[in-house]
Design an enzyme around this catalytic site. Structure first.
Site, PDB file in Angstrom:
ATOM      1  N   CYS A  26       0.964  -1.149  -0.096  1.00 15.53           N
ATOM      2  CA  CYS A  26      -0.160  -0.018   0.044  1.00 15.53           C
ATOM      3  C   CYS A  26       0.927   1.164   0.011  1.00 15.53           C
ATOM      4  O   CYS A  26       1.830   1.501   0.909  1.00 15.53           O
ATOM      5  CB  CYS A  26      -0.912  -0.189   1.096  1.00 15.53           C
ATOM      6  SG  CYS A  26      -2.015   1.380   1.349  1.00 15.53           S
TER       7      CYS A  26
ATOM      8  N   CYS B 124      -0.717   3.396  -7.121  1.00 16.12           N
ATOM      9  CA  CYS B 124      -1.570   2.883  -6.051  1.00 16.12           C
ATOM     10  C   CYS B 124      -1.870   1.374  -6.291  1.00 16.12           C
ATOM     11  O   CYS B 124      -1.811   1.446  -7.585  1.00 16.12           O
ATOM     12  CB  CYS B 124      -3.045   3.731  -5.874  1.00 16.12           C
ATOM     13  SG  CYS B 124      -4.350   2.748  -4.786  1.00 16.12           S
TER      14      CYS B 124
END
Length: 261
Positions: free
Chosen positions: A70, A177
Site C-alpha cells: 500500500c 496505487c
C-alpha cells in the site's frame, strides 16, 4: 517459507500474485482492513494505528517477511511498522516506480490517489529520481474505490477522467496505487494513442516481491512445487478471499493455486 502482505483492501493482490509467480512454494498471509478502509482520508495517527493492527494480525502467523502493499501506508506508517516488527520480521514498503519510468526519458504521468498527488512525499520522489524529465501528476478520484468494489462503471468513469488529464505524448505511466495494477490493461487502453509507440506502465508489485525475497536471502524458484497455504485476514478475522478479489485475474490465480482457508 511464509510471506505476509498487508493493505487496506485488495490492492495487495498484485504483489501477492507476483510473489506466487516468483516462489509458488511460499505460504501466503493476506491481511487487509475492510472495517477501516479507505485509509487515505484518515489522519496519519489514525492510519498508523489501523496499519499496526493489520500488521500485528499478520505477524501473529510468524511470516518470514511482511510486504506493505500500500503506497499510503508506506508513506505514513512504514517507519512505525519497522520499529515494531524488525529485525524479527523484515518489512518491505511500496514506492511508486518513478525512477524506472523516468529512466526512459519521459514524458511521464503518475496516476495516484488525490491524497498522494502533489504530496511532499511524491514531489520528493520526482525531485530525486525524475530530474530533467517532464512529469505530470494525475489525481484519480474514485479509481481505488471502484477497483476495491469491482464496480465496472465506476472504474470506467475514473479511468476516463484520469486519461483526460494525462498528456497525450506521455511514454510511461506510473501506477502510484497498488489497486491500479489490477486494472492496468484498462488504463493502458485509455491512455494509449494510436499514432504513438506502445505505452509503458510501471507498477511496483514485481519489485516489492523480489525485494522481499532478497531480504530473507532466497532467490526466485518459479518451478517450485506450489504451496496450498493461503491465510486471509479481514480486519484480523480469518476468512476467505472476498468475492470482489475473484473478479480479478490475480485473485483467481491465488484462489486456484492456494485454496483459501
Amino acid at each position: 517459507m511464509k510471506i505476509a502482505l498487508m493493505d487496506s483492501g485488495i490492492g495487495l493482490l498484485s504483489a501477492a500474485a507476483a510473489v506466487r509467480r516468483l516462489r509458488p512454494d511460499a505460504d501466503l498471509v493476506l491481511s487487509s482492513d475492510p472495517d477501516g478502509m479507505p485509509w487515505g482520508p484518515r489522519t496519519t495517527e489514525d492510519l498508523t494505528e489501523r496499519a499496526l493492527d493489520v500488521a500485528r494480525a499478520a505477524a501473529a502467523h510468524h511470516p518470514d517477511a511482511l510486504i506493505v502493499a500500500c503506497n499510503t501506508a508506506t508513506v505514513h506508517a512504514l517507519d512505525t511498522l519497522r520499529a515494531e516488527l524488525e529485525p524479527d520480521i523484515p518489512v518491505i514498503g511500496t514506492v511508486p516506480a518513478i525512477k524506472p519510468a523516468a529512466a526512459g526519458g519521459g514524458p511521464v504521468a503518475i496516476w495516484a490517489t488525490p491524497a498522494t498527488t502533489g504530496s511532499p512525499y511524491q514531489r520528493g520522489l520526482i525531485r530525486d529520481f525524475a530530474g530533467g524529465v517532464a512529469v505530470t501528476e494525475v489525481p484519480c478520484p474514485g479509481l481505488a474505490d471502484g477497483v476495491q468494489e469491482a464496480d465496472e462503471a465506476a472504474i470506467d468513469r475514473a479511468v476516463a477522467a484520469a486519461a483526460e488529464r494525462t498528456p497525450r505524448d506521455v511514454t510511461a505511466v506510473v501506477l502510484g496505487c497498488t489497486h491500479y495494477e489490477l486494472v492496468a490493461e484498462r488504463i493502458r487502453a485509455a491512455v494509449q494513442q494510436p499514432d504513438l509507440p506502445p505505452m509503458v506502465l510501471h507498477g511496483s508489485a514485481g519489485a516489492v516481491a523480489a525485494q522481499a525475497l532478497r531480504r530473507i536471502g532466497v532467490g526466485p524458484a518459479p518451478d517450485a512445487e506450489p504451496s496450498e497455504a493461503l491465510t486471509v485476514l479481514l480486519s484480523g478475522r480469518e476468512s476467505t478471499l472476498p468475492a470482489t478479489a475473484l473478479r480479478y485475474v490475480e485473485g483467481r490465480m491465488l484462489a486456484v493455486a492456494s485454496p483459501a482457508r
